[in-house]
Design a protein around this motif. Structure first.
Motif, PDB file in Angstrom:
ATOM      1  N   GLU A   1      -6.948 -41.944  10.570  1.00 30.10           N
ATOM      2  CA  GLU A   1      -7.374 -42.026  11.966  1.00 30.10           C
ATOM      3  C   GLU A   1      -6.545 -43.030  12.767  1.00 30.10           C
ATOM      4  O   GLU A   1      -6.510 -42.976  13.991  1.00 30.10           O
ATOM      5  CB  GLU A   1      -8.851 -42.414  12.043  1.00 30.10           C
ATOM      6  CG  GLU A   1      -9.803 -41.304  11.604  1.00 30.10           C
ATOM      7  CD  GLU A   1     -11.248 -41.769  11.590  1.00 30.10           C
ATOM      8  OE1 GLU A   1     -11.495 -42.953  11.949  1.00 30.10           O
ATOM      9  OE2 GLU A   1     -12.123 -40.968  11.227  1.00 30.10           O
ATOM     10  N   HIS A   2      -5.873 -43.946  12.082  1.00 34.70           N
ATOM     11  CA  HIS A   2      -5.093 -44.978  12.761  1.00 34.70           C
ATOM     12  C   HIS A   2      -3.615 -44.612  12.866  1.00 34.70           C
ATOM     13  O   HIS A   2      -2.812 -45.451  13.289  1.00 34.70           O
ATOM     14  CB  HIS A   2      -5.246 -46.304  12.014  1.00 34.70           C
ATOM     15  CG  HIS A   2      -6.657 -46.802  11.951  1.00 34.70           C
ATOM     16  ND1 HIS A   2      -7.322 -47.282  13.054  1.00 34.70           N
ATOM     17  CD2 HIS A   2      -7.532 -46.864  10.913  1.00 34.70           C
ATOM     18  CE1 HIS A   2      -8.548 -47.648  12.698  1.00 34.70           C
ATOM     19  NE2 HIS A   2      -8.702 -47.400  11.409  1.00 34.70           N
TER      20      HIS A   2
ATOM     21  N   PRO B   1      -3.173 -43.900  20.612  1.00 34.05           N
ATOM     22  CA  PRO B   1      -4.397 -43.415  19.960  1.00 34.05           C
ATOM     23  C   PRO B   1      -5.335 -42.724  20.935  1.00 34.05           C
ATOM     24  O   PRO B   1      -5.516 -43.172  22.076  1.00 34.05           O
ATOM     25  CB  PRO B   1      -5.026 -44.689  19.380  1.00 34.05           C
ATOM     26  CG  PRO B   1      -4.403 -45.820  20.124  1.00 34.05           C
ATOM     27  CD  PRO B   1      -3.038 -45.368  20.530  1.00 34.05           C
ATOM     28  N   ALA B   2      -5.934 -41.636  20.482  1.00 35.54           N
ATOM     29  CA  ALA B   2      -6.827 -40.863  21.342  1.00 35.54           C
ATOM     30  C   ALA B   2      -8.098 -41.622  21.686  1.00 35.54           C
ATOM     31  O   ALA B   2      -8.754 -41.320  22.691  1.00 35.54           O
ATOM     32  CB  ALA B   2      -7.169 -39.536  20.658  1.00 35.54           C
ATOM     33  N   ASP B   3      -8.470 -42.624  20.863  1.00 38.96           N
ATOM     34  CA  ASP B   3      -9.718 -43.354  21.100  1.00 38.96           C
ATOM     35  C   ASP B   3      -9.529 -44.581  21.986  1.00 38.96           C
ATOM     36  O   ASP B   3     -10.450 -45.381  22.141  1.00 38.96           O
ATOM     37  CB  ASP B   3     -10.359 -43.767  19.769  1.00 38.96           C
ATOM     38  CG  ASP B   3      -9.456 -44.692  18.940  1.00 38.96           C
ATOM     39  OD1 ASP B   3      -8.292 -44.895  19.335  1.00 38.96           O
ATOM     40  OD2 ASP B   3      -9.921 -45.172  17.895  1.00 38.96           O
TER      41      ASP B   3
ATOM     42  N   ARG C   1      -7.916 -51.501  11.001  1.00 35.45           N
ATOM     43  CA  ARG C   1      -6.714 -51.292  11.807  1.00 35.45           C
ATOM     44  C   ARG C   1      -5.848 -52.548  11.812  1.00 35.45           C
ATOM     45  O   ARG C   1      -4.622 -52.458  11.728  1.00 35.45           O
ATOM     46  CB  ARG C   1      -7.074 -50.883  13.234  1.00 35.45           C
ATOM     47  CG  ARG C   1      -5.848 -50.624  14.105  1.00 35.45           C
ATOM     48  CD  ARG C   1      -6.202 -50.113  15.495  1.00 35.45           C
ATOM     49  NE  ARG C   1      -6.702 -48.747  15.461  1.00 35.45           N
ATOM     50  CZ  ARG C   1      -6.908 -47.997  16.554  1.00 35.45           C
ATOM     51  NH1 ARG C   1      -6.649 -48.494  17.757  1.00 35.45           N
ATOM     52  NH2 ARG C   1      -7.377 -46.779  16.453  1.00 35.45           N
TER      53      ARG C   1
ATOM     54  N   ASP D   1      -9.453 -46.863  25.243  1.00 34.96           N
ATOM     55  CA  ASP D   1     -10.169 -46.803  26.522  1.00 34.96           C
ATOM     56  C   ASP D   1      -9.143 -46.703  27.649  1.00 34.96           C
ATOM     57  O   ASP D   1      -7.952 -46.932  27.439  1.00 34.96           O
ATOM     58  CB  ASP D   1     -11.094 -48.010  26.690  1.00 34.96           C
ATOM     59  CG  ASP D   1     -10.345 -49.339  26.730  1.00 34.96           C
ATOM     60  OD1 ASP D   1      -9.357 -49.452  27.484  1.00 34.96           O
ATOM     61  OD2 ASP D   1     -10.743 -50.265  26.002  1.00 34.96           O
TER      62      ASP D   1
END
Length: 354
Positions: free
Chosen positions: A26-27, A126-128, A70, A130
């Motif tokens: 995910e990272h 990264p898609a996450d 991360r 903000d």
């Protein structure tokens, strides 16, 4: 690339192992962006991230959970990049290797490892993230900023990125690099001083609504190959470059001369939008040599903007490597008859360009 598969010692806990592998995966985008800023190469960043994940998997038993996963992965990635930087010279842009070229000069080709390469936004951000973080991360992969980073010694580069981009405290950076807080702060000051000698104002500014309109005008003018309209969109000190050629041009008249002469073979091209290095970018497809044929890949164009003008036209010609990385199609189907733009007056191409 190395094989990222669970080692045998984790086989008994297969479900946990696979869950951990997914968590590490995910990272990938965040790590790729970090490695790209360190190395200036999308391909080398991919290799560095893969090596990071292999090292992380092999040393997973040493992860004590005192820091976020991360953060731990960033530490490993930083050391992977520092190892890689010990083995090669810095990457650059054509504008850093010598004065502007004359149109009649020779085309010198340099190997791919000499150039700062573009990277797809989707693979480096990264898609996450903000919204505020997203803007900052896109700015941190701009071509001008990444090229400026290559002028820093590797450890200064790491310190600046960990503190200025990722927001780490000096103590955490010192622990990562196995040095003192005083050394970290000193390295940061020297890195800032070096970057202060370079104009990075535009690289640190988010894109505005007016610049979105500017990009639309560029696409319209380029696909019509209206060189007068194209030139009007350029900053008076705009540059044109085409890695792997060392050639680069500055100013309206040299660029106009290129577009009407050697670059005129790009007349009739079509553009497919993408995003590279936090900037507007396009896959350029040149027209077929025979009637009714498909348009073929020619360049990945990355625009750099300054206010309401285009400051740089960067055409990367290694489409064999770049187009698959950006998910661009291998060709475009023929346009319906009668839809091609009206040609503009210009000289016949004597050299390849666009």
């Amino acid at each position: 690339m190395a094989d990222f598969s669970p080692p045998k010692k984790h086989a008994a806990g297969g479900d946990v192992a696979h869950a951990t592998a997914r968590l590490i995966e995910e990272h990938r985008a965040a790590l790729t962006g970090h490695c790209y800023r360190m190395l200036g190469s999308a391909a080398e960043a991919d290799d560095a991230v893969q090596e990071t994940m292999v090292r992380a998997w092999r040393s997973l038993d040493q992860f004590e959970g005192r820091a976020a996963l991360r953060t731990w992965l960033y530490r490993i990635a930083t050391h992977v990049c520092l190892d890689a930087l010990n083995e090669r010279s810095r990457r650059a842009r054509p504008m850093e290797l010598g004065p502007p070229n004359a149109l009649e000069g020779p085309l010198t080709t340099l190997p791919s490892y000499r150039w700062v390469e573009p990277i797809p936004d989707v693979r480096a951000v990264p898609a996450d993230a903000d919204p505020a973080e997203l803007v900052a991360l896109r700015q941190s992969i701009r071509l001008a900023f990444v090229a400026a980073l290559q002028h820093l010694p590797p450890r200064q580069r790491a310190v600046l990125l960990l503190m200025e981009v990722l927001g780490w405290p000096a103590a955490e950076v010192a622990e990562t690099l196995d040095t003192s807080v005083a050394s970290v702060n000193s390295a940061l000051q020297r890195a800032r001083a070096t970057l202060a000698t370079r104009d990075l104002t535009d690289a640190r500014a988010p894109l505005s609504d007016a610049q979105s309109v500017l990009v639309d005008r560029y696409v319209d003018a380029f696909e019509r190959y209206d060189v007068t309209a194209l030139t009007a969109l350029l900053h008076e000190e705009a540059t044109l470059s085409m890695p792997p050629y060392a050639l680069w041009l500055r100013g309206h008249e040299p660029i106009r001369g290129w577009l009407l002469g050697p670059g005129a073979g790009c007349r009739g091209s079509r553009l497919v939008p993408t995003a590279a290095c936090g900037s507007p970018a396009f896959g350029q497809y040149r027209p077929p040599g025979e009637p009714g044929g498909p348009h073929r890949p020619w360049a990945l164009i990355v625009l750099e903007l300054s206010g309401t003008r285009i400051a740089a036209l960067n055409s990367f010609l290694d489409t064999e490597a770049l187009f698959p990385r950006f998910g661009l199609p291998p060709e475009l189907p023929p346009e319906p008859q009668g839809s091609a733009p009206e040609p503009q007056q210009g000289g016949a191409p004597e050299r390849q360009g666009g």
